[in-house]
Write a protein that holds these residues in place. Structure first.
Motif, PDB file in Angstrom:
ATOM      1  N   GLY A   1       0.824  -1.199   0.000  1.00 36.63           N
ATOM      2  CA  GLY A   1       0.000   0.000   0.000  1.00 36.63           C
ATOM      3  C   GLY A   1       0.857   1.246   0.000  1.00 36.63           C
ATOM      4  N   ARG A   2       0.208   2.367   0.256  1.00 30.84           N
ATOM      5  CA  ARG A   2       0.904   3.652   0.344  1.00 30.84           C
ATOM      6  C   ARG A   2       0.322   4.432   1.505  1.00 30.84           C
ATOM      7  NH1 ARG A   2       1.004   8.843  -3.844  1.00 30.84           N
ATOM      8  NH2 ARG A   2       3.061   9.620  -3.199  1.00 30.84           N
ATOM      9  N   LEU A   3       1.189   5.067   2.292  1.00 32.69           N
ATOM     10  CA  LEU A   3       0.752   5.858   3.438  1.00 32.69           C
ATOM     11  C   LEU A   3       1.051   7.328   3.186  1.00 32.69           C
ATOM     12  CD1 LEU A   3      -0.462   5.818   6.303  1.00 32.69           C
ATOM     13  CD2 LEU A   3       1.886   5.607   7.189  1.00 32.69           C
ATOM     14  N   LEU A   4       0.035   8.170   3.341  1.00 31.01           N
ATOM     15  CA  LEU A   4       0.165   9.614   3.216  1.00 31.01           C
ATOM     16  C   LEU A   4      -0.196  10.272   4.544  1.00 31.01           C
ATOM     17  CD1 LEU A   4      -1.556  10.146  -0.269  1.00 31.01           C
ATOM     18  CD2 LEU A   4       0.883   9.840   0.214  1.00 31.01           C
ATOM     19  N   ILE A   5       0.275  11.501   4.717  1.00 33.92           N
ATOM     20  CA  ILE A   5       0.042  12.259   5.946  1.00 33.92           C
ATOM     21  C   ILE A   5      -0.802  13.480   5.622  1.00 33.92           C
ATOM     22  CG2 ILE A   5       1.131  13.562   7.814  1.00 33.92           C
ATOM     23  CD1 ILE A   5       3.648  11.788   7.263  1.00 33.92           C
ATOM     24  N   ARG A   6      -1.818  13.718   6.459  1.00 31.97           N
ATOM     25  CA  ARG A   6      -2.656  14.901   6.299  1.00 31.97           C
ATOM     26  C   ARG A   6      -2.535  15.751   7.558  1.00 31.97           C
ATOM     27  NH1 ARG A   6      -8.129  13.311   4.338  1.00 31.97           N
ATOM     28  NH2 ARG A   6      -8.234  12.210   6.342  1.00 31.97           N
ATOM     29  N   ASP A   7      -1.863  16.893   7.428  1.00 40.71           N
ATOM     30  CA  ASP A   7      -1.741  17.860   8.515  1.00 40.71           C
ATOM     31  C   ASP A   7      -1.932  19.244   7.912  1.00 40.71           C
ATOM     32  OD1 ASP A   7      -1.077  19.573  10.580  1.00 40.71           O
ATOM     33  OD2 ASP A   7       0.619  18.366  11.279  1.00 40.71           O
ATOM     34  N   LYS A   8      -3.140  19.761   7.984  1.00 45.56           N
ATOM     35  CA  LYS A   8      -3.495  20.990   7.279  1.00 45.56           C
ATOM     36  C   LYS A   8      -2.742  22.207   7.805  1.00 45.56           C
ATOM     37  CE  LYS A   8      -7.520  21.704  10.294  1.00 45.56           C
ATOM     38  NZ  LYS A   8      -8.996  21.841  10.338  1.00 45.56           N
ATOM     39  N   TYR A   9      -2.152  22.073   8.994  1.00 46.99           N
ATOM     40  CA  TYR A   9      -1.400  23.201   9.534  1.00 46.99           C
ATOM     41  C   TYR A   9       0.049  23.213   9.046  1.00 46.99           C
ATOM     42  CZ  TYR A   9      -5.322  24.171  12.622  1.00 46.99           C
ATOM     43  OH  TYR A   9      -6.565  24.494  13.111  1.00 46.99           O
ATOM     44  N   VAL A  10       0.450  22.155   8.362  1.00 49.46           N
ATOM     45  CA  VAL A  10       1.812  22.077   7.837  1.00 49.46           C
ATOM     46  C   VAL A  10       1.805  22.086   6.319  1.00 49.46           C
ATOM     47  CG1 VAL A  10       3.913  20.684   7.757  1.00 49.46           C
ATOM     48  CG2 VAL A  10       2.605  20.833   9.879  1.00 49.46           C
ATOM     49  N   ASN A  11       0.958  21.263   5.715  1.00 54.03           N
ATOM     50  CA  ASN A  11       0.852  21.181   4.257  1.00 54.03           C
ATOM     51  C   ASN A  11      -0.612  21.205   3.843  1.00 54.03           C
ATOM     52  OD1 ASN A  11       3.406  19.237   4.964  1.00 54.03           O
ATOM     53  ND2 ASN A  11       3.774  20.426   3.113  1.00 54.03           N
ATOM     54  N   LYS A  12      -0.933  22.005   2.842  1.00 54.24           N
ATOM     55  CA  LYS A  12      -2.303  22.002   2.329  1.00 54.24           C
ATOM     56  C   LYS A  12      -2.596  20.706   1.593  1.00 54.24           C
ATOM     57  CE  LYS A  12      -2.757  27.026   1.894  1.00 54.24           C
ATOM     58  NZ  LYS A  12      -3.042  28.162   0.971  1.00 54.24           N
ATOM     59  N   GLU A  13      -1.557  20.134   0.987  1.00 53.76           N
ATOM     60  CA  GLU A  13      -1.712  18.895   0.236  1.00 53.76           C
ATOM     61  C   GLU A  13      -1.287  17.708   1.100  1.00 53.76           C
ATOM     62  OE1 GLU A  13      -3.082  19.034  -2.680  1.00 53.76           O
ATOM     63  OE2 GLU A  13      -3.061  21.237  -2.736  1.00 53.76           O
ATOM     64  N   LEU A  14      -1.755  16.525   0.726  1.00 54.54           N
ATOM     65  CA  LEU A  14      -1.292  15.307   1.381  1.00 54.54           C
ATOM     66  C   LEU A  14       0.206  15.130   1.151  1.00 54.54           C
ATOM     67  CD1 LEU A  14      -4.165  12.819   0.484  1.00 54.54           C
ATOM     68  CD2 LEU A  14      -3.779  13.965   2.671  1.00 54.54           C
ATOM     69  N   LYS A  15       0.880  14.638   2.162  1.00 54.13           N
ATOM     70  CA  LYS A  15       2.330  14.475   2.106  1.00 54.13           C
ATOM     71  C   LYS A  15       2.676  12.997   2.263  1.00 54.13           C
ATOM     72  CE  LYS A  15       6.439  15.606   4.879  1.00 54.13           C
ATOM     73  NZ  LYS A  15       6.917  16.284   6.121  1.00 54.13           N
ATOM     74  N   ALA A  16       3.652  12.518   1.482  1.00 50.60           N
ATOM     75  CA  ALA A  16       4.078  11.123   1.585  1.00 50.60           C
ATOM     76  C   ALA A  16       4.684  10.844   2.953  1.00 50.60           C
ATOM     77  CB  ALA A  16       5.090  10.795   0.490  1.00 50.60           C
ATOM     78  N   ALA A  17       4.343   9.710   3.524  1.00 50.30           N
ATOM     79  CA  ALA A  17       4.903   9.278   4.811  1.00 50.30           C
ATOM     80  C   ALA A  17       6.275   8.663   4.558  1.00 50.30           C
ATOM     81  CB  ALA A  17       3.977   8.295   5.495  1.00 50.30           C
TER      82      ALA A  17
END
Length: 699
Positions: free
Chosen positions: A401-417
């Protein structure tokens, strides 16, 4: 991450690794380069003596062409011993107990110490019945049988079966210890199957391992990693030395090697994270011989990739650790209640032996041991163990699979884990893999884009967990992962929402589950292990907890946000202060910070991640150090003992603490962090990461 696969003719999933072939050729050339002259005659004699048998070659062994040049295996069954012999190494085991009493290799009659037979090489556990004393048990077999014997493979079994007539006097487990020798392999494999049937008595299991005691006069150089290897003291050096704050730590006052005099020796200085503990062992310089414990997989270990275990230490001793309470505490022990059934396969591990010629540097043996370790890893899961409880490659599965990170206070877009540690373990809460100890765990590290591939997974029902270096908290995939043999389960894209309430106002440290980024002092000059001088793992020095009192004899640590630097101004461990007469008092650290436009009607958040806790209580007070009741307390937590055992982390704790705005003020604020439990030098915590967040954005 290389996801290329091919399906072999036998229907098993295989992986293409050119490196594997090259490395096998390297160690074969090294080994066979020594078998010239008279040994050639011995080989021809063995070949003539052994009958030719048509037999499939075990997967993970050397090629068929190389096998024809190797002596056929021989098994010698004596009155109370059995000897496995492949022409390179002879391994002698006691019958029916299954103790490893002899390892003959490279012209050395026995690599093991000439102790009594029960103190050379053996499996052991520490167990107890509830409310009873612990028992050290070598799991002696009562029955011996040959599982397989042919020209290419020998597998032996040493078993003991429990029944109710043994209640109270014997460990309530069925035990099956296995030993395997392959043709052309310089070493042997060992694994064990431990089993409880339903309705059996309650049981505590605190430690399980294989131990090897080597000849002290031969093996004096130990290697744990590229950066952690050295000439070691002897057992006599420890006996004649001075015991320090606990019996494992000894100051060498009368060493046989004058270069070691004045150093501290402690076996816990050589612990490793499970993910890093793939090969360790000892080197003899004359004749140049290496003894190595290779652990090709973590699936049978406990506590996940960051569980710390002992490796090799003074003796000379080498261990293959499977489970223990080390660096976690009693919660790591296996507890069976109410007739709970259980079965687990521990291993196999490979005991690898190597040698080089007299004109080569003996330290190159470490290099070749690392190469062999890579071969063993790539061949996992092995296809030669014959227990029905050990599934081969075609009986396992792949999860991707693939894991992404969602932290709207750091990146507006999803970020690769990037570089996330992703694993399968028994179902539980997020982070429960830290204390999971009865099942199997399967871990991998994602690539820079967050893609992960977990190979060789046993059939079963799991949760998928992850944590990401540089990102706070623990991830858990909410859906169970039901693994069926022979399939690849594609989970697709997963999204991790790490702990976050509002924007970052300030932070201290790096969320990596360790305290390694903080200030680690030098040890006292009289209490040094020279290996760790100017070393990236200097936290393994003895007595660093005492340096807090030296640096802060009267007043505690004060950290000013925007001025102080955590690398130099934040002590790695929040410990007690020594006030003399063996009296230790609790300590209070201060974080000073400025705020503007405080919203008194809304809630701020203090994110607290701890890398370790030992019999400690962290109390948080805000702008009032004398408040009778703290704003927040962890309560009494932790028994990982990482401070005393030179670990830069132990068990991970995370707390999200709401802070009402009315407790804050415009201008200067102070957070008081009090470790309220005193009484001894090892009570304390290590911080991983601290972050103050403002109220959440309304948009």
């Amino acid at each position: 991450m290389d996801l290329e696969r091919e399906r072999g003719g036998n229907g098993q999933l295989g992986f293409i690794y050119c490196l594997k072939i090259n490395m096998e050729n390297i160690w074969l050339k090294k080994q066979w380069g020594l078998l010239v002259g008279s040994l050639i005659v011995a080989q021809l004699f063995l070949l003539a003596e052994c009958s030719v048998m048509t037999q499939s070659i075990p997967a993970g062994s050397i090629s068929s062409q190389d096998l024809t040049a190797s002596p056929r295996l021989k098994l010698h069954i004596l009155d109370d011993h059995v000897v496995m012999d492949n022409g390179i190494v002879k391994v002698t085991l006691s019958t029916p107990k299954g103790l490893i009493t002899g390892i003959q290799y490279n012209g050395i009659e026995n690599l093991l110490a000439y102790n009594k037979e029960s103190n050379r090489g053996y499996w052991d556990v520490i167990w107890s019945l509830p409310n009873s004393r612990s028992v050290f048990d070598q799991l002696d077999g009562t029955s011996f049988r040959v599982i397989k014997e042919d020209e290419n493979q020998i597998e032996l079994s040493f078993t003991k079966t429990w029944n109710s007539s043994l209640s109270g006097s014997q460990i309530p487990l069925n035990i099956d210890k296995r030993f395997i020798m392959l043709r052309g392999r310089p070493g042997f494999y060992s694994y064990a199957i431990l089993e409880r049937l339903g309705g059996w008595p309650d049981l505590n299991l605190d430690e399980g391992r294989i131990s090897f005691k080597l000849q002290q006069k031969l093996f004096d150089y130990m290697a744990i990693s590229d950066e952690r290897q050295r000439v070691m003291p002897t057992e006599r050096d420890r006996v004649t030395g001075k015991v320090l704050d606990y019996r494992e730590a000894v100051l060498l006052t009368n060493s046989e090697n004058p270069k070691l005099k004045g150093e501290v020796d402690d076996k816990y200085q050589y612990s490793s994270n499970s993910k890093d503990d793939r090969v360790h062992g000892w080197i003899c310089s004359d004749p140049a011989t290496g003894f190595w414990v290779i652990t090709p997989s973590d699936e049978f270990r406990v506590g996940g990739p960051l569980k710390q275990e002992l490796t090799s230490h003074v003796g000379p001793t080498s261990l293959a650790m499977f489970f223990s309470n080390h660096y976690v505490g009693q919660t790591m022990g296996l507890k069976f209640r109410n007739g709970e059934p259980w079965k687990k396969v521990l291993g196999p591990v490979f005991i690898y032996l190597n040698s080089v010629s007299a004109n080569e540097d003996p330290l190159t043996l470490w290099h070749y041991a690392k190469q062999q370790m890579l071969i063993e890893k790539e061949n996992w899961p092995y296809n030669f163990p014959l227990s029905e409880d050990y599934p081969h490659a075609d009986q396992r599965a792949v999860v991707s699979g693939r894991l992404l990170i969602r932290d709207k206070y750091v990146n507006k877009e999803l970020k690769a884990a990037s570089s996330a540690y992703v694993g399968l373990a028994a179902p539980g809460d997020a982070g429960s893999w830290q204390t999971e100890n009865k099942g199997y765990q399967f871990w991998t590290q994602a690539n820079a884009d967050g893609y992960f591939l977990i190979k060789g997974v046993r059939a079963g029902n799991y949760n998928l967990y992850a944590w990401v270096p540089g990102i706070l908290g623990d991830y858990k995939y909410d859906t169970y992962v039901d693994v069926t043999p022979g399939y690849e389960i594609k989970l697709g894209t997963l999204v991790y929402d790490p702990p976050r309430i509002g924007p970052t106002l300030w932070e201290i440290g790096i969320p990596d589950r360790t305290a390694a980024e903080f200030y680690v002092p030098d040890p006292k000059p009289t209490l040094t292990n020279r290996l760790y001088v100017n070393h990236k793992e200097k936290y393994r020095q003895y007595g660093l907890w005492t340096r807090y009192t030296d640096l802060y004899p009267d007043q505690d640590l004060v950290y000013t946000v925007g001025v102080s630097k955590y690398q130099t101004d934040w002590f790695f461990a929040h410990v007690t202060r020594n006030v003399g007469n063996k009296t230790y008092e609790s300590t209070t650290w201060k974080i000073l910070f400025d705020l503007q436009n405080v919203n008194r009607a809304r809630t701020y958040t203090l994110q607290l991640a701890l890398a370790s806790a030992n019999a400690a209580e962290l109390q948080v007070r805000i702008n009032n150090p004398d408040a009778v009741r703290p704003h927040f307390t962890t309560g009494l937590i932790g028994r990982d003992n990482a401070i005393a055992r030179h670990g830069i982390h132990g068990f991970y704790w995370f707390y999200s603490v709401g802070v009402p705005g009315f407790r804050l003020r415009n201008g200067r604020n102070t957070i008081y962090l009090r470790q309220s439990r005193g009484s001894n030098p090892f009570r304390g915590i290590m911080y991983d990461y601290i972050r103050l967040e403002g109220p959440p954005n309304t948009n």
